[in-house]
Design a protein around this motif. Structure first.
Motif, PDB file in Angstrom:
ATOM      1  N   TRP A   1     -30.299  52.372  19.232  1.00 11.63           N
ATOM      2  CA  TRP A   1     -30.421  51.842  17.874  1.00 11.63           C
ATOM      3  C   TRP A   1     -29.092  51.755  17.149  1.00 11.63           C
ATOM      4  O   TRP A   1     -28.886  50.863  16.322  1.00 11.63           O
ATOM      5  N   ARG A   2     -28.169  52.664  17.439  1.00 12.40           N
ATOM      6  CA  ARG A   2     -26.869  52.612  16.755  1.00 12.40           C
ATOM      7  C   ARG A   2     -26.154  51.303  17.048  1.00 12.40           C
ATOM      8  O   ARG A   2     -25.591  50.662  16.157  1.00 12.40           O
TER       9      ARG A   2
ATOM     10  N   TYR B   1     -34.222  56.030  16.086  1.00  7.75           N
ATOM     11  CA  TYR B   1     -33.688  56.672  14.882  1.00  7.75           C
ATOM     12  C   TYR B   1     -34.737  57.594  14.281  1.00  7.75           C
ATOM     13  O   TYR B   1     -35.909  57.239  14.172  1.00  7.75           O
TER      14      TYR B   1
ATOM     15  N   SER C   1     -23.858  45.540   4.503  1.00  9.28           N
ATOM     16  CA  SER C   1     -24.792  46.578   4.922  1.00  9.28           C
ATOM     17  C   SER C   1     -25.884  46.754   3.863  1.00  9.28           C
ATOM     18  O   SER C   1     -25.711  46.389   2.700  1.00  9.28           O
TER      19      SER C   1
ATOM     20  N   ALA D   1     -28.463  49.299   8.046  1.00  8.21           N
ATOM     21  CA  ALA D   1     -28.687  47.997   8.698  1.00  8.21           C
ATOM     22  C   ALA D   1     -27.652  46.981   8.235  1.00  8.21           C
ATOM     23  O   ALA D   1     -26.956  47.182   7.234  1.00  8.21           O
ATOM     24  N   THR D   2     -27.566  45.869   8.962  1.00 12.07           N
ATOM     25  CA  THR D   2     -26.571  44.823   8.687  1.00 12.07           C
ATOM     26  C   THR D   2     -27.272  43.502   8.436  1.00 12.07           C
ATOM     27  O   THR D   2     -28.183  43.119   9.175  1.00 12.07           O
TER      28      THR D   2
ATOM     29  N   VAL E   1     -36.231  45.172  11.612  1.00 15.91           N
ATOM     30  CA  VAL E   1     -35.525  46.428  11.335  1.00 15.91           C
ATOM     31  C   VAL E   1     -36.219  47.594  12.021  1.00 15.91           C
ATOM     32  O   VAL E   1     -35.577  48.446  12.656  1.00 15.91           O
TER      33      VAL E   1
ATOM     34  N   VAL F   1     -31.464  51.812   4.341  1.00 16.62           N
ATOM     35  CA  VAL F   1     -32.785  51.866   4.963  1.00 16.62           C
ATOM     36  C   VAL F   1     -33.449  53.167   4.534  1.00 16.62           C
ATOM     37  O   VAL F   1     -32.853  54.242   4.649  1.00 16.62           O
TER      38      VAL F   1
ATOM     39  N   LEU G   1     -35.600  47.454  15.834  1.00 16.64           N
ATOM     40  CA  LEU G   1     -34.248  47.873  16.202  1.00 16.64           C
ATOM     41  C   LEU G   1     -34.086  49.381  16.101  1.00 16.64           C
ATOM     42  O   LEU G   1     -33.429  50.015  16.937  1.00 16.64           O
ATOM     43  N   LEU G   2     -34.695  49.982  15.079  1.00 17.88           N
ATOM     44  CA  LEU G   2     -34.554  51.426  14.873  1.00 17.88           C
ATOM     45  C   LEU G   2     -35.355  52.248  15.880  1.00 17.88           C
ATOM     46  O   LEU G   2     -35.100  53.438  16.045  1.00 17.88           O
TER      47      LEU G   2
ATOM     48  N   LEU H   1     -28.234  48.098  15.653  1.00 20.50           N
ATOM     49  CA  LEU H   1     -28.188  47.844  14.220  1.00 20.50           C
ATOM     50  C   LEU H   1     -26.912  47.131  13.781  1.00 20.50           C
ATOM     51  O   LEU H   1     -26.807  46.704  12.631  1.00 20.50           O
ATOM     52  N   LYS H   2     -25.944  47.009  14.693  1.00 17.19           N
ATOM     53  CA  LYS H   2     -24.749  46.226  14.376  1.00 17.19           C
ATOM     54  C   LYS H   2     -25.053  44.733  14.392  1.00 17.19           C
ATOM     55  O   LYS H   2     -24.273  43.927  13.882  1.00 17.19           O
TER      56      LYS H   2
END
Length: 488
Positions: free
Chosen positions: A202-203, A342, A249, A481-482, A193, A252, A196-197, A206-207
């Protein structure tokens, strides 16, 4: 694709994708795949599987087609592999009468499975150091066979050192994968996590859904996911949830101190819980018993910490704490154009109603999901994506009562104690202080199982931590997050 429709009861029966006379166990039977995903066999005995829920894949074995399926069990027994769980294998083998019929069946089954949006290629992290150091064995014996049965391509990466997974995901090509799987405890999930951020994209990154298979000490996130639908926390149940491809989802939390940030998906602890979690590492040779052993030691020699906490209560929790006119909350410094990744929730908190609770404290515990570990229901009312953190505060408590409260962590009833304050918050500020009885000594701040800050004269205080033992702020971004999740 040719679609056949049943002659009888057309209005109530779903459309048929394909139906054929085949051999099942060397006798004739009629097998049908319907548009709503029912795979039915009518012969000497009736059989039925659901493509969405039961079927994970299929293979051709000579003239036969083997449909690989897992069926949820109603009671005990063994799950796929060697662990106890909630599923049992129930493959269905049939033989079409002609080669072209076999090809039609393969086409129809593949097309239906592809329509479900399941993952086709996964990046898998295996952490050989976590828990009982059994992650490799769990992956080879329980996880890999199921993923291969589902015809999922795997890129497997064994983590070599702390933050290895974070380094990889920070620079990987996310377009190559349909998800990331962590065969580990919660630590690798947190690394993924955070990695990824920290990406510029990052948008989009995070998918990418993240899946967990329990192979560590805590396993709080996957326990929370599986327990929410009544499944036991084992490798097969977790893997089947990943194969099915359902997602949800999760909030975070951004923990910040000046320009330094850490992204949390599980919890933050200060006081008793953090001390037990981190200081018990010196007894790691005892295995999982180290936690209970050291918890008893810490209660007998109970510490209290000076300090204060400030928070914005969720609706319905405004009665907790005292209203403060000046929260001392500070907006984060402005973001530099050169700063990537992020930067935390885009929300303004200065003008909202802040409340405070002053110490001394025995324990302060923030939770994002219900389970902190497989045997610790820390925050029974916590939700995955409600935009709030669950706060558990213990200020003072007789030692015998505290022993009872620790036992009640297994079922979450500790939150009903008159000694415990349990509420939901939108934002939070921790101002940690020194020990009441030894003012020259401070404490440890623990987030997601890792030391965030070490105060003076604490366990391994000479080791550098991400943050200093000082004021820090926590904000929450709802559903950022997913996760791969059981269907709920």
């Amino acid at each position: 694709m040719e679609v056949y429709v049943m002659d009888h009861d057309q209005q109530s029966s779903p459309a048929v994708i394909i139906t054929d006379l085949v051999f099942v166990d060397d006798v004739y039977a009629v097998v049908t795949l319907t548009a709503d995903g029912e795979l039915r066999s009518v012969g000497q005995e009736r059989r039925q599987l659901t493509m969405k829920k039961d079927v994970i894949g299929f293979v051709v074995e000579g003239k036969q087609i083997r449909v690989k399926a897992v069926v949820e069990r109603g009671g005990g027994g063994i799950c796929c592999g060697e662990s106890d769980g909630d599923f049992t294998r129930k493959d269905f083998v049939f033989e079409p009468l002609y080669e072209d019929a076999k090809n039609r069946w393969c086409y129809s089954l593949r097309r239906y499975l592809d329509s479900l949006g399941r993952p086709k290629r996964l990046l898998v992290f295996v952490n050989p150091f976590g828990g009982k150091k059994s992650a490799n064995k769990i992956f080879v014996k329980e996880v890999k066979p199921l993923l291969e049965d589902a015809d999922i391509q795997l890129d497997v990466q064994e983590t070599k050192y702390q933050l290895h997974a974070k380094e990889i995901v920070r620079s990987m090509d996310v377009s190559k994968y349909d998800g990331i799987v962590c065969v580990s405890g919660d630590g690798v999930l947190v690394e993924v996590v955070n990695g990824l951020l920290e990406r510029e994209d990052w948008r989009n990154a995070l998918k990418l859904p993240i899946g967990m298979v329990p192979a560590g000490t805590g396993n709080g996130m996957i326990k929370s996911l599986l327990d929410s639908v009544g499944l036991r926390c084992c490798a097969s149940s977790a893997t089947i949830s990943i194969i099915r491809g359902h997602k949800r989802s999760v909030d975070v939390a951004t923990i910040s101190q000046g320009t330094t940030k850490f992204f949390s998906v599980l919890m933050l602890a200060w006081g008793l819980v953090a001390d037990i979690d981190i200081e018990s590492e010196k007894f790691r040779w005892m295995g999982s018993a180290r936690i209970d052993f050291y918890a008893l030691q810490r209660i007998l020699c109970l510490r209290q910490y000076n300090g204060r906490i400030l928070f914005i209560p969720a609706p319905g929790f405004e009665s907790y704490g005292q209203l403060v006119s000046n929260s001392l909350y500070k907006e984060p410094p402005p973001i530099s154009d050169k700063e990537l990744g992020y930067q935390g929730p885009d929300a303004k908190f200065e003008d909202l109603e802040w409340r405070e609770i002053k110490g001394p404290f025995v324990s302060v515990w923030l939770h994002n999901v219900p389970w902190g570990a497989e045997n610790t229901l820390a925050a029974p009312d916590a939700k995955f994506s409600d935009g709030f953190l669950d706060l558990v505060v213990l200020k003072t408590c007789p030692k015998l009562v505290l022993l009872s409260l620790l036992r009640q962590l297994s079922d979450g009833t500790h939150v009903h104690s008159p000694y415990v304050s349990y509420l939901k918050v939108k934002a939070f500020v921790l101002e940690p202080g020194a020990r009441v009885d030894e003012p020259d000594k401070e404490g440890i701040i623990d987030s997601d199982g890792e030391v965030l800050a070490r105060g003076r004269k604490t366990y391994k205080c000479d080791q550098k931590a991400l943050m200093s033992y000082d004021k820090l702020q926590i904000t929450v971004d709802q559903g950022l997050a997913t996760l791969f999740s059981p269907e709920y």
